[in-house]
Design a protein around this motif. Structure first.
Motif, short mmCIF file in Angstrom:
data_model
loop_
_atom_site.label_atom_id
_atom_site.label_comp_id
_atom_site.label_asym_id
_atom_site.label_seq_id
_atom_site.Cartn_x
_atom_site.Cartn_y
_atom_site.Cartn_z
N ALA A 60 0.84 -1.21 0.00
CA ALA A 60 0.00 0.00 0.00
C ALA A 60 0.87 1.26 0.00
O ALA A 60 0.59 2.23 -0.72
N GLY A 61 1.94 1.24 0.80
CA GLY A 61 2.85 2.39 0.85
C GLY A 61 3.50 2.60 -0.51
O GLY A 61 3.66 3.74 -0.98
N LEU A 62 3.86 1.50 -1.15
CA LEU A 62 4.51 1.59 -2.47
C LEU A 62 3.54 2.15 -3.50
O LEU A 62 3.90 3.01 -4.31
N ALA A 68 14.91 2.75 8.43
CA ALA A 68 14.46 4.04 8.96
C ALA A 68 13.11 3.85 9.65
O ALA A 68 12.07 3.86 9.00
N GLU A 69 13.15 3.64 10.96
CA GLU A 69 11.90 3.39 11.70
C GLU A 69 11.35 4.70 12.25
O GLU A 69 12.05 5.45 12.94
N VAL A 70 10.09 4.96 11.97
CA VAL A 70 9.45 6.16 12.49
C VAL A 70 8.94 5.87 13.90
O VAL A 70 8.29 4.86 14.13
N GLY A 109 7.28 -5.25 2.68
CA GLY A 109 6.54 -5.60 3.89
C GLY A 109 6.29 -7.10 3.94
O GLY A 109 7.24 -7.89 3.83
N LYS A 110 5.03 -7.49 4.02
CA LYS A 110 4.70 -8.92 4.10
C LYS A 110 5.07 -9.65 2.80
O LYS A 110 5.25 -10.86 2.80
N MET A 111 5.17 -8.89 1.73
CA MET A 111 5.59 -9.48 0.46
C MET A 111 7.12 -9.55 0.47
O MET A 111 7.81 -8.91 -0.30
#
Ligand SMILES: Cc1cc2nc3c(=O)[nH]c(=O)nc-3n(C[C@H](O)[C@H](O)[C@H](O)COP(=O)(O)OP(=O)(O)OC[C@H]3O[C@@H](n4cnc5c(N)ncnc54)[C@H](O)[C@@H]3O)c2cc1C
Length: 515
Positions: free
Chosen positions: A20-22, A255-257, A46-48
């Motif tokens: 979704a982010g992509l 890079a973790e927010v 992500g999960k992919m």
């Protein structure tokens, strides 16, 4: 430190490079916005994800690619073509299903071929039931594609208005509130077929005994086409990240927010775990909704969303392995069914434990559509459904070993012998560590009850400038649906920035800046 660059375009941060982010990043970058994608993992998807097993790389997430139109539209929005970026081959065998050594049934992309196979497997009446079922699934899908899947945030009323009386009658037939399991009983007398088609509820992480009958639409989605992605599903994530980058988006991995910041009642940027601050006029959060609602991304984000009320969807035990398989003709996708489906879901959702007798899915990733694969070891993803309790407790070594034994015993009972090589096991705890605040749930919240589809939030939140995208946001989980949610979030964000720019221009007649 806050970024001081004088940007010509509004700055957008996307938290998470899941599908979704992509998708959101592609749309926004293609519109010329200044996009930065911040991803805590080392790669997009992500999960992919791709799992390293010895020297091999194995798809450890989704393996079934459907609804290619979502990606065709997405690539087209960026002036590109899906076919030029991703190699896709349609399959003729959707999946092989086994209940024992001699009880096997293949489903095909061609309805006639599947009906013939069902006729041979369970008799002519079941084959007719299957054709009726396909027709009903088609109508449900047709009714829902416009007013539900493509809509920003449907309600029962908007759906009724969009679908019209005819559509709703087609969709629901006689019992709008029925479960998938119950409705399947109208089409199939053979318990194995009910189990096979009931399994479609698990594509949304739900139990067929509680999921609404509308999930029949998954059958139509598969019938409309399943493709193999050259090089594995993870290639799709890499292609989307590449396209977004080509359109000017910046990607930062590792890079973790840790916080979404707000000023003056609107989003103002994000803070990374390192302490770095990045200013932004708008943020799309592809992190789990539970992470926002639980305060993992700070108070402003927590106040912006509702805590999800529905129970979590399924998690899984997955074994990514290299193994020599013999004795059973594996297809690319093979499902080995448990003898008591109801008990399996009672264990998972009712008792919160690993199923005593699981259903097991095997994706043989080196096999082609005809089931031909290498002579030696091959790459397999073996998956068993599990409860999403990863943030509450780790399964004991005993529980894990017993689940593994039960899963692989079922494969043996069906004739499949395996000489296992290197293996990477991911448990619900492992998924929780990869996707914080999910408990390891892989499909957002379970769709249990007829109204559950309307319980997911849309992209907009209570905090102006903050938008949501992902499998736990409307229209739901699965690769194409999550991509759809990214597109919907991007569209709403663009609308928000346009209206903000308009109102600033109005507030500053003759003004020099709209920012
Ligand atoms: C084993 C398995 C099998 C599946 N099978 C299928 C299938 O066959 N077909 C299908 O269509 N779907 C399948 N799915 C479901 C599908 O993979 C998901 O629905 C979809 O990929 C979810 O995408 P998403 O956009 O919600 O993001 P996610 O994949 O959840 O990604 C979110 C991203 O955000 C990042 N992130 C989170 N918090 C932060 C933070 N604070 N800072 C920075 N980054 C952060 C995460 O690291 C992650 O990369 C499967 C999933 C799994 C795991």
């Amino acid at each position: 430190m806050a970024s001081t660059t004088n940007h010509a375009e509004p700055r957008v941060v996307v938290i998470g490079a899941g599908i979704a982010g992509l998708a959101a990043a592609v749309v926004l970058a293609a519109r010329g916005l200044d996009v930065t994608v911040l991803e805590r993992a080392a790669a997009p998807g992500g999960k992919m994800r791709e799992v390293a097993v010895g020297d091999a790389r194995i798809d450890g997430g989704p393996t079934v690619f459907t609804m290619r139109w979502v990606f065709e539209e997405l690539f087209a929005e960026a002036g590109a073509s899906l076919d030029e970026h991703v190699g896709l081959r349609p399959v003729s065998v959707l999946a092989r299903h086994a209940w024992g050594e001699r009880e096997r049934l293949d489903l095909f992309a061609d309805i006639g071929a599947s009906a013939d196979a069902i006729g041979r497997f369970a008799g002519a009446a079941e084959a007719r039931g299957y054709r009726d079922f396909c027709e009903r699934a088609r109508k449900i899908y047709r009714t829902l594609e416009g007013p539900f899947i493509r809509a920003a945030r449907p309600t029962p009323l908007s759906l009724a208005a969009g679908a019209g009386l005819r559509g709703l009658t087609d969709m629901w037939g006689v019992s709008p509130f029925a479960t998938l399991w119950k409705e399947l009983g109208k089409h199939f007398r053979d318990a194995r077929l009910r189990q096979l088609f009931g399994r479609y509820a698990t594509y949304c992480g739900s139990s067929p005994f509680q999921a609404p009958a509308t999930l029949m639409l998954v059958a139509h989605v598969e019938q409309a086409g399943v493709w193999l992605v050259d090089g594995g599903m993870h290639r799709l994530a890499l292609a989307l990240a590449g396209l977004a980058e080509a359109k000017g988006a910046r990607f930062r991995y590792g890079a973790e927010v840790r916080e979404i910041e707000a000023q003056g009642g609107r989003v103002s940027g994000v803070v990374l775990r390192s302490g770095e601050r990045i200013g932004a006029e708008a943020v799309i959060a592809n992190a789990d909704l539970g992470a926002l609602a639980g305060g993992l991304l700070g108070a402003a984000a927590q106040g912006a969303v509702e805590r999800p009320a529905a129970e979590r969807s399924l998690s899984a035990m997955t074994w990514c392995m290299e193994a020599k398989a013999s004795g059973f003709p594996l297809a690319r996708h093979t499902v080995f069914f448990s003898r008591d489906y109801e008990a399996e879901f009672r264990d998972i959702f009712g008792r919160g434990r690993l199923p005593a007798e699981p259903t097991v899915y095997v994706c043989a990733q080196d096999r082609d559509d005809a089931g031909a694969g290498p002579d030696g070891p091959e790459r397999l993803l073996v998956l068993t459904n599990a409860p999403a309790l990863g943030d509450r407790r780790a399964f004991t070594a005993e529980e894990t070993a017993s689940c593994e034994r039960n899963s692989f015993d079922l494969l043996r009972r069906c004739g499949l012998q395996m000489e296992k090589g290197a293996t990477v096991l991911t448990t619900p705890l492992g998924f929780e560590r990869l996707f914080p605040a999910t408990g390891g749930a892989l499909y957002g919240r379970a769709l249990h009850g007829w109204a559950s589809s309307f319980g997911r939030p849309g992209a907009a939140t209570r905090l102006p400038g903050l938008f949501l995208a992902g499998g736990n946001v409307h229209p739901g989980p699965g690769v194409p649906m999550a991509a759809m949610s990214g597109r919907l979030a991007a569209a709403q964000l663009i609308g928000h920035l346009d209206s903000t720019a308009r109102s600033r221009r109005t507030a500053m007649p003759g003004g020099m800046s709209t920012r």
